[in-house]
Design a protein around this motif. Structure first.
Motif, PDB file in Angstrom:
ATOM      1  N   ASP A   1      68.616  24.859  63.980  1.00  0.00           N
ATOM      2  CA  ASP A   1      69.099  24.814  62.597  1.00  0.00           C
ATOM      3  C   ASP A   1      69.744  23.463  62.365  1.00  0.00           C
ATOM      4  OD1 ASP A   1      68.700  27.535  61.332  1.00  0.00           O
ATOM      5  OD2 ASP A   1      69.736  28.107  63.175  1.00  0.00           O
ATOM      6  N   CYS A   2      69.317  22.784  61.315  1.00  0.00           N
ATOM      7  CA  CYS A   2      69.841  21.447  61.071  1.00  0.00           C
ATOM      8  C   CYS A   2      69.555  21.038  59.634  1.00  0.00           C
ATOM      9  CB  CYS A   2      69.216  20.426  62.032  1.00  0.00           C
ATOM     10  SG  CYS A   2      67.427  20.301  61.887  1.00  0.00           S
ATOM     11  N   VAL A   3      70.034  19.864  59.266  1.00  0.00           N
ATOM     12  CA  VAL A   3      69.714  19.293  57.965  1.00  0.00           C
ATOM     13  C   VAL A   3      68.226  18.944  57.943  1.00  0.00           C
ATOM     14  CG1 VAL A   3      70.124  17.344  56.415  1.00  0.00           C
ATOM     15  CG2 VAL A   3      72.042  18.420  57.609  1.00  0.00           C
ATOM     16  N   ASP A   4      67.572  19.284  56.848  1.00  0.00           N
ATOM     17  CA  ASP A   4      66.144  19.038  56.739  1.00  0.00           C
ATOM     18  C   ASP A   4      65.861  17.567  56.450  1.00  0.00           C
ATOM     19  OD1 ASP A   4      63.531  19.681  56.820  1.00  0.00           O
ATOM     20  OD2 ASP A   4      63.427  20.610  54.842  1.00  0.00           O
ATOM     21  N   ARG A   5      64.725  17.090  56.918  1.00  0.00           N
ATOM     22  CA  ARG A   5      64.299  15.712  56.670  1.00  0.00           C
ATOM     23  C   ARG A   5      62.846  15.574  57.085  1.00  0.00           C
ATOM     24  NH1 ARG A   5      63.547  13.555  61.443  1.00  0.00           N
ATOM     25  NH2 ARG A   5      64.878  14.022  63.233  1.00  0.00           N
ATOM     26  N   PRO A   6      62.177  14.492  56.649  1.00  0.00           N
ATOM     27  CA  PRO A   6      60.801  14.256  57.089  1.00  0.00           C
ATOM     28  C   PRO A   6      60.722  14.027  58.596  1.00  0.00           C
ATOM     29  CG  PRO A   6      61.315  12.950  55.133  1.00  0.00           C
ATOM     30  CD  PRO A   6      62.611  13.534  55.606  1.00  0.00           C
ATOM     31  N   LYS A   7      59.581  14.388  59.189  1.00  0.00           N
ATOM     32  CA  LYS A   7      59.251  14.174  60.598  1.00  0.00           C
ATOM     33  C   LYS A   7      60.154  14.958  61.549  1.00  0.00           C
ATOM     34  CE  LYS A   7      57.339   9.588  59.662  1.00  0.00           C
ATOM     35  NZ  LYS A   7      57.220   8.183  60.104  1.00  0.00           N
ATOM     36  N   LEU A   8      60.821  15.968  61.036  1.00  0.00           N
ATOM     37  CA  LEU A   8      61.733  16.755  61.868  1.00  0.00           C
ATOM     38  C   LEU A   8      60.981  17.507  62.954  1.00  0.00           C
ATOM     39  CD1 LEU A   8      64.548  17.922  62.424  1.00  0.00           C
ATOM     40  CD2 LEU A   8      64.106  19.638  60.669  1.00  0.00           C
ATOM     41  N   MET A   9      59.889  18.174  62.577  1.00  0.00           N
ATOM     42  CA  MET A   9      59.137  18.962  63.552  1.00  0.00           C
ATOM     43  C   MET A   9      58.474  18.064  64.593  1.00  0.00           C
ATOM     44  SD  MET A   9      56.379  21.959  62.779  1.00  0.00           S
ATOM     45  CE  MET A   9      55.963  23.138  64.072  1.00  0.00           C
ATOM     46  N   PHE A  10      58.005  16.899  64.177  1.00  0.00           N
ATOM     47  CA  PHE A  10      57.431  15.942  65.127  1.00  0.00           C
ATOM     48  C   PHE A  10      58.456  15.575  66.192  1.00  0.00           C
ATOM     49  CE2 PHE A  10      57.268  11.447  66.347  1.00  0.00           C
ATOM     50  CZ  PHE A  10      56.045  11.406  67.007  1.00  0.00           C
ATOM     51  N   ASP A  11      59.686  15.322  65.789  1.00  0.00           N
ATOM     52  CA  ASP A  11      60.714  14.902  66.743  1.00  0.00           C
ATOM     53  C   ASP A  11      61.025  15.984  67.766  1.00  0.00           C
ATOM     54  OD1 ASP A  11      60.886  12.474  65.447  1.00  0.00           O
ATOM     55  OD2 ASP A  11      62.557  13.062  64.179  1.00  0.00           O
ATOM     56  N   THR A  12      61.111  17.236  67.330  1.00  0.00           N
ATOM     57  CA  THR A  12      61.443  18.320  68.256  1.00  0.00           C
ATOM     58  C   THR A  12      60.274  18.610  69.206  1.00  0.00           C
ATOM     59  OG1 THR A  12      60.844  19.900  66.513  1.00  0.00           O
ATOM     60  CG2 THR A  12      63.163  19.412  66.784  1.00  0.00           C
ATOM     61  N   VAL A  13      59.058  18.670  68.671  1.00  0.00           N
ATOM     62  CA  VAL A  13      57.892  18.950  69.520  1.00  0.00           C
ATOM     63  C   VAL A  13      57.647  17.804  70.493  1.00  0.00           C
ATOM     64  CG1 VAL A  13      55.391  19.320  69.510  1.00  0.00           C
ATOM     65  CG2 VAL A  13      56.828  20.500  67.841  1.00  0.00           C
ATOM     66  N   CYS A  14      57.881  16.582  70.030  1.00  0.00           N
ATOM     67  CA  CYS A  14      57.725  15.413  70.896  1.00  0.00           C
ATOM     68  C   CYS A  14      58.631  15.526  72.120  1.00  0.00           C
ATOM     69  CB  CYS A  14      58.055  14.151  70.105  1.00  0.00           C
ATOM     70  SG  CYS A  14      57.902  12.622  71.046  1.00  0.00           S
ATOM     71  N   THR A  15      59.878  15.888  71.909  1.00  0.00           N
ATOM     72  CA  THR A  15      60.824  15.981  73.020  1.00  0.00           C
ATOM     73  C   THR A  15      60.496  17.153  73.937  1.00  0.00           C
ATOM     74  OG1 THR A  15      62.563  14.915  71.738  1.00  0.00           O
ATOM     75  CG2 THR A  15      63.264  16.276  73.587  1.00  0.00           C
ATOM     76  N   LEU A  16      60.133  18.309  73.371  1.00  0.00           N
ATOM     77  CA  LEU A  16      59.742  19.441  74.211  1.00  0.00           C
ATOM     78  C   LEU A  16      58.538  19.083  75.080  1.00  0.00           C
ATOM     79  CD1 LEU A  16      60.106  22.402  71.662  1.00  0.00           C
ATOM     80  CD2 LEU A  16      61.506  22.001  73.701  1.00  0.00           C
ATOM     81  N   THR A  17      57.569  18.379  74.496  1.00  0.00           N
ATOM     82  CA  THR A  17      56.380  17.982  75.251  1.00  0.00           C
ATOM     83  C   THR A  17      56.734  17.023  76.376  1.00  0.00           C
ATOM     84  OG1 THR A  17      55.003  18.264  73.277  1.00  0.00           O
ATOM     85  CG2 THR A  17      54.086  16.945  75.069  1.00  0.00           C
ATOM     86  N   ASP A  18      57.576  16.031  76.082  1.00  0.00           N
ATOM     87  CA  ASP A  18      57.943  15.048  77.097  1.00  0.00           C
ATOM     88  C   ASP A  18      58.843  15.636  78.181  1.00  0.00           C
ATOM     89  OD1 ASP A  18      56.451  12.961  76.037  1.00  0.00           O
ATOM     90  OD2 ASP A  18      58.057  12.341  74.691  1.00  0.00           O
ATOM     91  N   MET A  19      59.470  16.772  77.898  1.00  0.00           N
ATOM     92  CA  MET A  19      60.259  17.464  78.912  1.00  0.00           C
ATOM     93  C   MET A  19      59.416  18.488  79.672  1.00  0.00           C
ATOM     94  SD  MET A  19      63.915  18.053  76.984  1.00  0.00           S
ATOM     95  CE  MET A  19      64.749  18.553  78.497  1.00  0.00           C
ATOM     96  N   GLN A  20      58.091  18.443  79.459  1.00  0.00           N
ATOM     97  CA  GLN A  20      57.134  19.278  80.188  1.00  0.00           C
ATOM     98  C   GLN A  20      57.198  20.753  79.781  1.00  0.00           C
ATOM     99  OE1 GLN A  20      54.914  17.607  82.267  1.00  0.00           O
ATOM    100  NE2 GLN A  20      55.986  15.873  81.370  1.00  0.00           N
ATOM    101  N   TYR A  21      57.472  21.009  78.500  1.00  0.00           N
ATOM    102  CA  TYR A  21      57.415  22.372  77.991  1.00  0.00           C
ATOM    103  C   TYR A  21      56.218  22.521  77.060  1.00  0.00           C
ATOM    104  CZ  TYR A  21      62.136  22.791  79.830  1.00  0.00           C
ATOM    105  OH  TYR A  21      63.212  22.809  80.669  1.00  0.00           O
ATOM    106  N   ILE A  22      55.577  23.701  77.116  1.00  0.00           N
ATOM    107  CA  ILE A  22      54.412  23.989  76.288  1.00  0.00           C
ATOM    108  C   ILE A  22      54.823  24.944  75.178  1.00  0.00           C
ATOM    109  CG2 ILE A  22      52.098  24.985  76.239  1.00  0.00           C
ATOM    110  CD1 ILE A  22      51.804  24.198  79.164  1.00  0.00           C
ATOM    111  N   VAL A  23      54.471  24.601  73.946  1.00  0.00           N
ATOM    112  CA  VAL A  23      54.761  25.446  72.782  1.00  0.00           C
ATOM    113  C   VAL A  23      53.584  26.383  72.561  1.00  0.00           C
ATOM    114  CG1 VAL A  23      55.221  25.477  70.311  1.00  0.00           C
ATOM    115  CG2 VAL A  23      56.195  23.652  71.735  1.00  0.00           C
ATOM    116  N   PHE A  24      53.829  27.698  72.675  1.00  0.00           N
ATOM    117  CA  PHE A  24      52.778  28.690  72.469  1.00  0.00           C
ATOM    118  C   PHE A  24      52.777  29.206  71.031  1.00  0.00           C
ATOM    119  CE2 PHE A  24      53.337  28.616  77.018  1.00  0.00           C
ATOM    120  CZ  PHE A  24      52.052  28.771  77.507  1.00  0.00           C
ATOM    121  N   HIS A  25      53.933  29.439  70.486  1.00  0.00           N
ATOM    122  CA  HIS A  25      54.057  29.873  69.100  1.00  0.00           C
ATOM    123  C   HIS A  25      55.231  29.123  68.484  1.00  0.00           C
ATOM    124  CE1 HIS A  25      51.359  33.255  69.930  1.00  0.00           C
ATOM    125  NE2 HIS A  25      52.071  33.456  71.023  1.00  0.00           N
TER     126      HIS A  25
END
Length: 470
Positions: free
Chosen positions: A285-309
């Motif tokens: 939960d945070c303040v909304d802004r452009p590219k928000l989802m890209f930033d979170t998924v980018c970090t999860l991916t680089d930390m070796q986590y896979i997003v299933f849903h």
């Protein structure tokens, strides 16, 4: 005697991907206020991030999304708007989205170029040398980096710099000042790297963040990742998430300031378990802004986590995201230390892109050394660059700089007017963003304003989410 061996078509391994590769649908009819982008494909690790990279490249705001990648099939639905909060009708942008997502199947053909600056890299980027920098931040550091490049007769064709906590990361595309071509002399590259390393060294002896500088050729390095993702990777590797300790109690999110100064703004990340399906559930939960989802998924991916849903939605000035993840090796987030690390890294990923201060935009001729001159004028007037985006298209260079007062006070707009007069020959625009960034509304209109009532309602709706235990 001839030895006969069975024949295997070398393209057989890629047959499924060719048949069931990404299919992209752009729909402007089914939703009244948003354009719906649907992506269906045979599942492939990292495909979600690649789709988000494409949407980020054309600066689309994701108002709502649903992601599922179970049973070997990948399905994404994104409700998107442009920067003005309108649907996407531009055929060039729609064509780019379809072509670029499809091109992600083949990295060799991933350079999709479309006119009017829609492509991810400038047309001259193939004739540039890429230099990436990371080091401890201090007032005036970006100006010093620009000065070194000017002294070494380098023209900055494109550059992106972020600062967060005590770190500054920068990726710069440079060319030779006299020939406007790639710099490939090893001795000269070593000299540039040495000078930049000297500038990036910490100013105090107790700081251990001397990470040095790397330089490599864009055209010769096919592994060069998306520029903004690379900035995230540099920051993550330099542990910018290890900033000053902040409280993580449930009350932090509800303590957000509503008077617009942004000082009480907090990002809240919580982690739960879905034992039935063996997922770890990450809520943001945070303040909304452009590219928000890209930033979170980018970090999860680089930390070796896979997003299933995953799902995300915007509510006025706020956004909620939910991710069902597992580690790359199939396990859930079990230890308290691992959960705490994920929370800190996601908070940093969301906050490092936020630009506060005064936004200065200049449109100038593509002239070597001009960036050094502009940043020197800012530094001499007591301002430091906290965030920078420089891009060259043809003969014009567009520079967007977010500046702050070196002493930490609010920027004196009288000083900005004085700088504007000093740089008067250049096209110069100023926007004060020392308050919260613009918010996109999910209720239509131009999407840049919100009322006190909607803000209070959004806070109350999310208050309960903060009580999920980690």
């Amino acid at each position: 005697m001839e030895v006969c061996c069975p024949y295997f078509d070398p393209e057989f391994d890629n047959l499924n991907e060719k048949i069931y590769g990404p299919r992209v649908y752009v729909d402007n009819e089914s939703c009244e206020r948003c354009t719906v982008v649907k992506v269906n494909s045979l599942n492939k690790q990292g495909l979600l991030l690649e789709v988000l990279e494409v949407l980020a490249d054309v600066d689309l705001f994701i108002n709502k999304s649903y992601i599922s990648s179970d049973a070997g099939w990948f399905m994404d639905v994104f409700h998107v708007k442009d920067q003005r909060g309108s649907k996407i009708y531009d055929r060039k942008i729609i064509g780019y989205i379809k072509e670029a997502i499809g091109a992600r199947r083949d990295r060799k053909n991933s350079e999709v170029r479309i006119s009017k600056g829609i492509a991810t890299k400038s047309e001259t980027a193939s004739e540039c040398t890429v230099i990436e920098m990371i080091g401890p931040n201090r007032p005036g550091l970006f100006s010093e980096i620009s000065a070194v490049l000017a002294e070494q007769r380098c023209n900055v064709v494109e550059a992106h710099a972020w600062s967060h906590n005590d770190c500054l990361a920068c990726v710069a595309y440079i060319s030779d000042e006299s020939t406007s071509t790639v710099i490939n002399d090893p001795d000269r590259l070593a000299t540039i790297e040495d000078h930049l390393s000297t500038v990036l060294r910490p100013a105090t002896a107790y700081c251990d963040r001397d990470k040095g500088v790397r330089a490599h050729f864009l055209g010769c390095d096919s592994s060069m990742s998306h520029t903004e993702r690379r900035l995230h990777q540099l920051m993550l590797a330099n542990r910018d998430f290890d900033g000053p300790p902040r409280p993580t109690t449930a009350s932090t999110f509800s303590s957000m300031e509503i008077n617009g100064d942004g000082e009480g703004r907090r990002t809240v990340v919580s982690i739960d378990r879905c034992n039935e399906k063996r997922y770890s559930v990450v809520n943001v939960d945070c303040v909304d802004r452009p590219k928000l989802m890209f930033d979170t998924v980018c970090t999860l991916t680089d930390m070796q986590y896979i997003v299933f849903h995953a799902s995300s939605t915007s509510h006025g000035p706020f956004a909620s995201q939910e991710y069902y993840i597992r580690h790359k090796d199939g396990r859930m987030l079990d230890s308290a230390g691992e959960k705490q690390l994920v929370v800190k890294c996601l908070e940093a990923a969301i906050e490092r892109r936020i630009c506060e201060g005064v936004r200065i935009e200049l449109c100038t001729e593509n002239t070597a050394g001009l960036l050094s001159y502009i940043t020197r004028v800012l530094r001499e007037n007591g301002l430091t660059v906290a965030h920078a985006d420089i891009a060259t298209r043809g003969e014009k260079t567009r520079s967007v700089l977010y500046v702050r007062d070196i002493s930490g006070n609010k920027v004196d707009m009288g000083i900005i007017e004085s700088i504007k007069r000093e740089l008067e020959p250049f096209a110069f625009q100023v926007r004060n963003e020392q308050a919260l960034p613009h918010k996109y509304s999910s209720e239509g209109g131009d999407g840049y304003g919100f009322s006190f009532v909607s803000l209070l309602r959004s806070q109350l709706e999310r208050f309960s989410h903060s009580f999920v235990s980690i």
